[in-house]
Design a protein around this motif. Structure first.
Motif, PDB file in Angstrom:
ATOM      1  N   LEU A  41      16.051  37.132  48.778  1.00 15.15           N
ATOM      2  CA  LEU A  41      16.179  38.545  49.135  1.00 15.15           C
ATOM      3  C   LEU A  41      15.766  38.664  50.594  1.00 15.15           C
ATOM      4  CD1 LEU A  41      14.521  39.955  45.918  1.00 15.15           C
ATOM      5  CD2 LEU A  41      16.862  40.440  46.624  1.00 15.15           C
ATOM      6  N   ASP A  42      16.733  38.812  51.476  1.00 15.25           N
ATOM      7  CA  ASP A  42      16.486  38.768  52.917  1.00 15.25           C
ATOM      8  C   ASP A  42      16.366  40.177  53.484  1.00 15.25           C
ATOM      9  OD1 ASP A  42      16.639  35.906  53.180  1.00 15.25           O
ATOM     10  OD2 ASP A  42      18.788  36.106  52.813  1.00 15.25           O
ATOM     11  N   VAL A  43      15.220  40.437  54.116  1.00 10.71           N
ATOM     12  CA  VAL A  43      14.907  41.763  54.624  1.00 10.71           C
ATOM     13  C   VAL A  43      14.347  41.638  56.036  1.00 10.71           C
ATOM     14  CG1 VAL A  43      13.534  43.856  54.225  1.00 10.71           C
ATOM     15  CG2 VAL A  43      14.384  42.549  52.281  1.00 10.71           C
ATOM     16  N   VAL A  44      14.617  42.639  56.842  1.00  9.39           N
ATOM     17  CA  VAL A  44      14.018  42.760  58.171  1.00  9.39           C
ATOM     18  C   VAL A  44      13.319  44.116  58.240  1.00  9.39           C
ATOM     19  CG1 VAL A  44      14.543  43.190  60.605  1.00  9.39           C
ATOM     20  CG2 VAL A  44      15.539  41.213  59.445  1.00  9.39           C
ATOM     21  N   ALA A  45      12.071  44.104  58.712  1.00  7.59           N
ATOM     22  CA  ALA A  45      11.342  45.356  58.909  1.00  7.59           C
ATOM     23  C   ALA A  45      11.106  45.559  60.401  1.00  7.59           C
ATOM     24  CB  ALA A  45      10.012  45.318  58.169  1.00  7.59           C
ATOM     25  N   VAL A  46      11.417  46.741  60.881  1.00 10.11           N
ATOM     26  CA  VAL A  46      11.128  47.106  62.266  1.00 10.11           C
ATOM     27  C   VAL A  46       9.795  47.836  62.281  1.00 10.11           C
ATOM     28  CG1 VAL A  46      11.910  48.362  64.307  1.00 10.11           C
ATOM     29  CG2 VAL A  46      13.589  47.303  62.766  1.00 10.11           C
TER      30      VAL A  46
END
Length: 243
Positions: free
Chosen positions: A44-49
């Motif tokens: 589960l690939d996620v990016v958080a800014v």
């Protein structure tokens, strides 16, 4: 449609990181965003800014989620500081594969984010993330094949592991298509491309079965044979793909 357990995990993750970090956006990419997700197998690939570098509590938060829900071990997130969004060379705090470390958010990931343009919280990627040019994308792909994957062919041990077999062949197929057409393809589509690159049919079948079929134990003789075939294919095909 996202599986109910996955949706619960993602919702809980967004809530949890907002409690410990100054989160501006949370974006989804990878197989779940591009329609190739396999529950229990895919990451589960996620990016958080985030407005500022994430605190140490982020790592503790990930480990709490894993203890509460084993599926969270598949949840990988990079934390991009908003002021550094434009530079793909910057290394960002990341939790993945059970470890907390720094790595860049690559041009491939950036292009994936632009294509899926999915936000779990906050503005869409298209409103914050600078576009990745075709030239930047191609340069990164060639460099990754030349400087990371090709040198590993001088070693024997890695090719006995499933992950090296799978990712090497799939990466080469995806790279070939992107360098040829400019498009990004899923890992599932990459399997259909591999025969045209003269990949060993038995290895392609092996990857397909393990990713999309019932799991089974590999015989020692086949693990050795597969390692030889994969290493040979990777070492001869990378120069052709990047030429």
């Amino acid at each position: 449609m996202i599986d109910e357990a996955v949706q619960r995990l993602l919702d809980g993750f967004v809530t949890s990181i907002r409690e410990v970090a100054a989160v501006e956006a949370v974006w989804l990419h990878g197989s779940l965003a591009l329609g190739d997700f396999q529950l229990g197998r895919s990451d589960l690939d996620v990016v958080a800014v985030v407005a500022s570098p994430p605190p140490a509590a982020i790592e503790d938060m990930h480990r709490r989620l894993i203890r509460a829900a084993p599926l969270a071990a598949k949840l990988h997130c990079s934390y991009l500081v908003a002021a550094e969004l434009a530079d793909p060379a910057v290394r960002h705090a990341t939790f993945a594969q059970g470890r907390y470390f720094d790595r860049p958010v690559t041009p491939v990931t950036r292009r994936e984010l632009a294509l899926s343009n999915l936000s779990l919280f906050g503005p869409l990627p298209s409103s914050l993330l600078p576009a990745t040019s075709d030239a930047e994308l191609a340069a990164f792909i060639r460099r990754d094949l030349r400087d990371f994957w090709f040198p590993v062919t001088s070693k024997r041990t890695p090719w006995y592991a499933d992950i090296w077999v799978d990712l090497s062949l799939l990466t080469i197929a995806r790279a070939h298509v992107t360098l040829t057409t400019g498009e990004l393809i899923t890992k599932r589509t990459a399997l259909d491309v591999l025969p045209s690159l003269h990949a060993p049919a038995a290895v392609v079948s092996d990857i397909t079965r393990r990713r999309y079929g019932p799991s089974r134990r590999l015989a020692p003789w086949w693990r050795h044979r597969r390692a030889v075939l994969t290493r040979r294919f990777v070492s001869t095909t990378i120069p052709q793909v990047i030429s």
